[in-house]
Design an enzyme around this catalytic site. Structure first.
Site, mmCIF file in Angstrom:
data_model
loop_
_atom_site.group_PDB
_atom_site.id
_atom_site.type_symbol
_atom_site.label_atom_id
_atom_site.label_comp_id
_atom_site.label_asym_id
_atom_site.label_seq_id
_atom_site.Cartn_x
_atom_site.Cartn_y
_atom_site.Cartn_z
ATOM 1 N N GLU A 109 0.840 -1.215 0.000
ATOM 2 C CA GLU A 109 0.000 0.000 0.000
ATOM 3 C C GLU A 109 0.870 1.259 0.000
ATOM 4 O O GLU A 109 0.522 2.260 -0.621
ATOM 5 C CB GLU A 109 -0.941 -0.008 1.205
ATOM 6 C CG GLU A 109 -2.044 -1.051 1.052
ATOM 7 C CD GLU A 109 -2.960 -1.081 2.253
ATOM 8 O OE1 GLU A 109 -2.521 -1.571 3.305
ATOM 9 O OE2 GLU A 109 -4.096 -0.607 2.141
ATOM 10 N N GLU A 129 -4.472 -9.255 3.640
ATOM 11 C CA GLU A 129 -5.301 -8.911 4.799
ATOM 12 C C GLU A 129 -6.551 -9.772 4.917
ATOM 13 O O GLU A 129 -7.003 -10.084 6.018
ATOM 14 C CB GLU A 129 -5.710 -7.427 4.734
ATOM 15 C CG GLU A 129 -4.585 -6.447 5.034
ATOM 16 C CD GLU A 129 -3.700 -6.158 3.822
ATOM 17 O OE1 GLU A 129 -3.847 -6.836 2.776
ATOM 18 O OE2 GLU A 129 -2.849 -5.252 3.924
#
Ligand code: NAD
Length: 700
Positions: A109, A129
């Site tokens: 990210e 995730e």
């Protein structure tokens, strides 16, 4: 700049290097993110700096968030990943990321928040995730759809698995794969980009593309995941975030991501998945076997027996590139074993999940043999012959004579006493149980059974070897059935009592499958085969003390020649070539008759009672196992159930589930059952009573 981040201006580029070994975790409390933010601020005001390059020192860019900070408080005044990313979105000088090695979660990210990405060929990227029941909460759900399109971004985030640099380039996540010296070549790339006038290219200012109508796309996505991810909370939340990326301005989308993330973090399902994530890592540790314990190098292996288990165990070694000898008693059994392995690999090749070349390589590592003496040079020999003590003892005597000094002698027994087997050798310190699960080439669980005399080097090596062959090794002590099967035994017994008291197989299965189990007890029994248990029970019949609650139903079914799926009938019946379980009036009549014979008045049993009794039978036996020290910790039991017995991951395992319900509530229910006339077998575990009284938990 800081111990963990260095900043150096090289020509027109401000180079920011992450130095937080071992994986360059993005620690908030160590000030890693703050130092990066400070570096960018410094360069922004530096007129010599025309752009930035972020790079990882060591072997990777960044493995993501610092997991040691999970659940801990944050130091005030230090930047978080969203803070850093929000700031990067205001920077007008281009920011380049040079990726290498595992670049995961928050690490990726961060890279998505940069304006351009190049990667060395060894880069692996993922947003994993979803596996922890959460979603990429560092802007990933909003930036990725804007960079590579909504469809591809959604698939990537819901899958959660890593992809290699060239695939990342194909998807458009990285701009170019760069061979050779990463820093030098990324600098050349960045300087050229600046010369060509490439400025800041912020993902937040792009539009997420989609080839179809948004509602059609989103509805289809929800439908697609409904079956495969039943019970898992993150995939639908990720879909909602992608919808936001398609329909809302960036800042609003980030707001949706944040609120979806916050809800997920609080959910029991995510707590359960995170518990298992840490539990799996914890299981690798043994209290009195420190990490520096000397190990035995394992370069070659041998397996004795090429049956159901021996063949699967052999494949594990070949898959890991370890040459393995497979020994049988006669040519026919050996040929059958090799043929089964070949068919297994060929099926994987035909599905496109293995290349023919790789299959040939693996087959060439397997050396079939009829000579026991061919185990002589193996560093580990695993016995997988018939489950009979005398046969095992005979085999171990031979192993003791032939196997080289210092090698490991392992048994795959599922019920026999490992200490008794070890005692037949002159080297009990070399003997250990390695309990694989069927199919052994597929199931991840490995119970590593520690005998009274097992050496610490043998134990440490076995735990490490388990990882090498892609298993989840859990250390357990010696007792009948070890951890997993001892608990499943009480669970299956309870399922039998439920039948006698008024339930039918399909009701019991449906109830526990709705809880999330992959398969209920009776479908599972039909799949495994009813004859093995029947044979054991017949052997034990003479010694079994008058068990007033002995359930005869399974024996009655076997007497009809119904051994489960393999005979087309068991608790259910099966159409030819089908695995679909069909309720059978003949069995229902048999069950009703069995209750009548015992004088049990059948009653309606609710699904809640079924689920509670099945689960609490596991929990109560688990508590005894823990108390006896057969399992080191409650979380090990959870790992065993999640990886070996189809316990739903999002429930965290039986012990975690009991903690969540509250041990006082669990105990109250167990006492209620033990007080009923048919509850003579329920005896609350002393550890459960103690913890419930203290307001404690199994997983503390
Ligand atoms: P199996 O009957 O399929 O295979 C046993 C093989 O051992 C046969 O091929 C037999 O020819 C061979 N054999 C017997 N004596 C031998 C000897 N002296 N030398 C070499 N080979 C010999 O049995 P299985 O299901 O593979 O079980 C093997 C072991 O694994 C048992 O101890 C069993 O309890 C254990 N186990 C089985 C399962 C399962 O689900 N089947 C799961 C875990 C553990």
């Amino acid at each position: 700049m800081s111990e963990f981040v260095s900043y150096e201006v090289q020509g027109p580029i401000g180079v920011i290097t992450l130095n937080n070994p071992p994986v360059n975790a993005l620690s908030v409390n160590k000030g890693v993110l703050q130092a990066m933010l400070d570096a960018i601020k410094e360069g922004e005001h530096d007129q010599h700096v025309n752009g930035f390059l972020l790079i990882g020192g060591g072997r990777n860019f960044s493995g993501g968030a610092d997991i040691t900070e999970f659940g801990k408080g944050r130091e005030p005044g230090l930047a978080t990943l969203p803070d850093l990313l929000a700031y990067m979105d205001t920077v007008t000088k281009p920011i380049f990321a040079a990726l290498s090695g595992p670049t995961m979660g928050g690490g990726l990210e961060l890279a998505l928040g940069c304006h351009y990405r190049v990667a060395s060929p060894d880069t692996l990227i993922a947003l994993p995730e979803v596996k922890l029941g959460i979603l990429p909460g560092g802007g990933g759900t909003q930036r990725l759809p804007r960079i590579i399109g909504a469809q591809r971004a959604l698939d990537f985030m819901i899958d959660g698995n890593p992809i290699k640099a060239d695939q990342a380039a194909e998807l458009g996540i990285v701009d170019e794969v760069i061979k050779g010296d990463l820093l030098k070549n990324a600098m050349t790339w960045a300087k050229r980009a600046i010369r060509e006038g490439k400025g800041a290219r912020r993902a937040s200012q792009l539009t997420a593309s989609l080839d179809e109508d948004v509602d059609t796309f989103i509805n289809a996505a929800h439908e697609r995941i409904a079956k495969r991810w039943r019970g898992y909370p993150a995939p639908p939340a990720i879909i909602e975030c992608v919808k936001a990326a398609l329909t809302l301005p960036f800042d609003k989308g980030i707001g949706v991501e944040r609120s979806e993330f916050a809800a997920l973090v609080r959910s029991d399902e995510s707590k359960a998945l995170r518990h298992l994530f840490f539990a799996e890592r914890q299981a690798a540790k043994i209290a009195d076997v420190p990490s520096g314990t000397p190990q035995i190098p394992v370069k070659t292996a041998a397996v004795i027996g090429a049956g159901t288990m021996g063949g699967g165990i052999t494949m594990n070694f070949a898959n890991a590139g370890i040459p393995v000898t497979m020994v049988e008693v006669n040519q026919e059994a050996l040929d059958r074993g090799v043929e089964t392995i070949r068919k297994n690999y060929a099926a994987t090749v035909s599905k496109g999940r293995l290349s023919q070349e790789e299959m040939d390589k693996r087959m060439s590592l397997i050396k079939p043999s009829l000579q026991m003496k061919s185990i002589g040079r193996a560093d580990i020999t695993i016995e997988a012959v018939f489950e009979e003590m005398d046969v095992k003892k005979e085999v171990f005597k031979k192993m003791d004579e032939i196997a080289k000094a210092g090698s490991i002698l392992a048994t795959n027994t599922s019920t026999l006493d490992v200490n008794e087997i070890a005692a037949t050798t002159s080297r009990p310190e070399s003997v250990i149980g390695l309990h694989f699960f069927s199919p052994a080439n597929v199931m991840r669980l490995l119970e590593v059974v520690r005998g009274d005399k097992t050496g610490k080097d043998v134990l440490a090596t076995s735990m490490k070897l388990g990882k090498t062959i892609a298993k989840v090794p859990v250390c357990v002590g010696v007792c009948d059935g070890f951890v997993g099967n001892r608990m499943i035994h009480t669970y299956l017994k309870e399922a039998g009592y439920l039948l006698e008291e008024g339930a039918l197989p399909h009701q019991v299965d449906r109830a526990i499958e709705s809880f999330g189990f992959a398969m209920g007890p009776f479908r599972m029994s039909d799949l495994a085969g009813l004859d093995i248990g029947w044979a054991i029970r017949k052997r034990q019949a003479a010694t079994r003390s008058a068990d007033e609650r002995y359930v005869k139903i399974a024996d009655l079914i076997c007497e009809k020649g119904r051994f489960g799926q393999k005979t087309g009938a068991g608790y259910y019946r099966y159409e030819k070539g089908s695995r679909a379980a069909i309720s059978d009036p003949e069995i229902e009549a048999l069950i009703v008759e069995a209750s009548r014979e015992k004088g049990i008045e059948r009653r309606n049993i609710s699904d809640t009672e079924i689920v509670e009794r099945l689960l609490y039978s596991l929990v109560n036996e688990g508590a005894n196992i823990l108390d006896e020290g057969i399992a080191q910790r409650a979380s090990d039991i959870d790992v065993i159930y999640a990886f070996g017995y189809g316990f739903p991951r999002y429930r965290g395992g039986p012990m975690f589930y009991a903690d969540l319900v509250g041990l006082d509530k669990v105990l109250t229910a167990i006492r209620r059952y033990s007080d009923s006339p048919l509850g003579v077998h329920w005896k609350p575990a002393p550890l459960l009573e103690k913890l419930a009284a203290e307001g404690g938990k199994f997983n503390e």
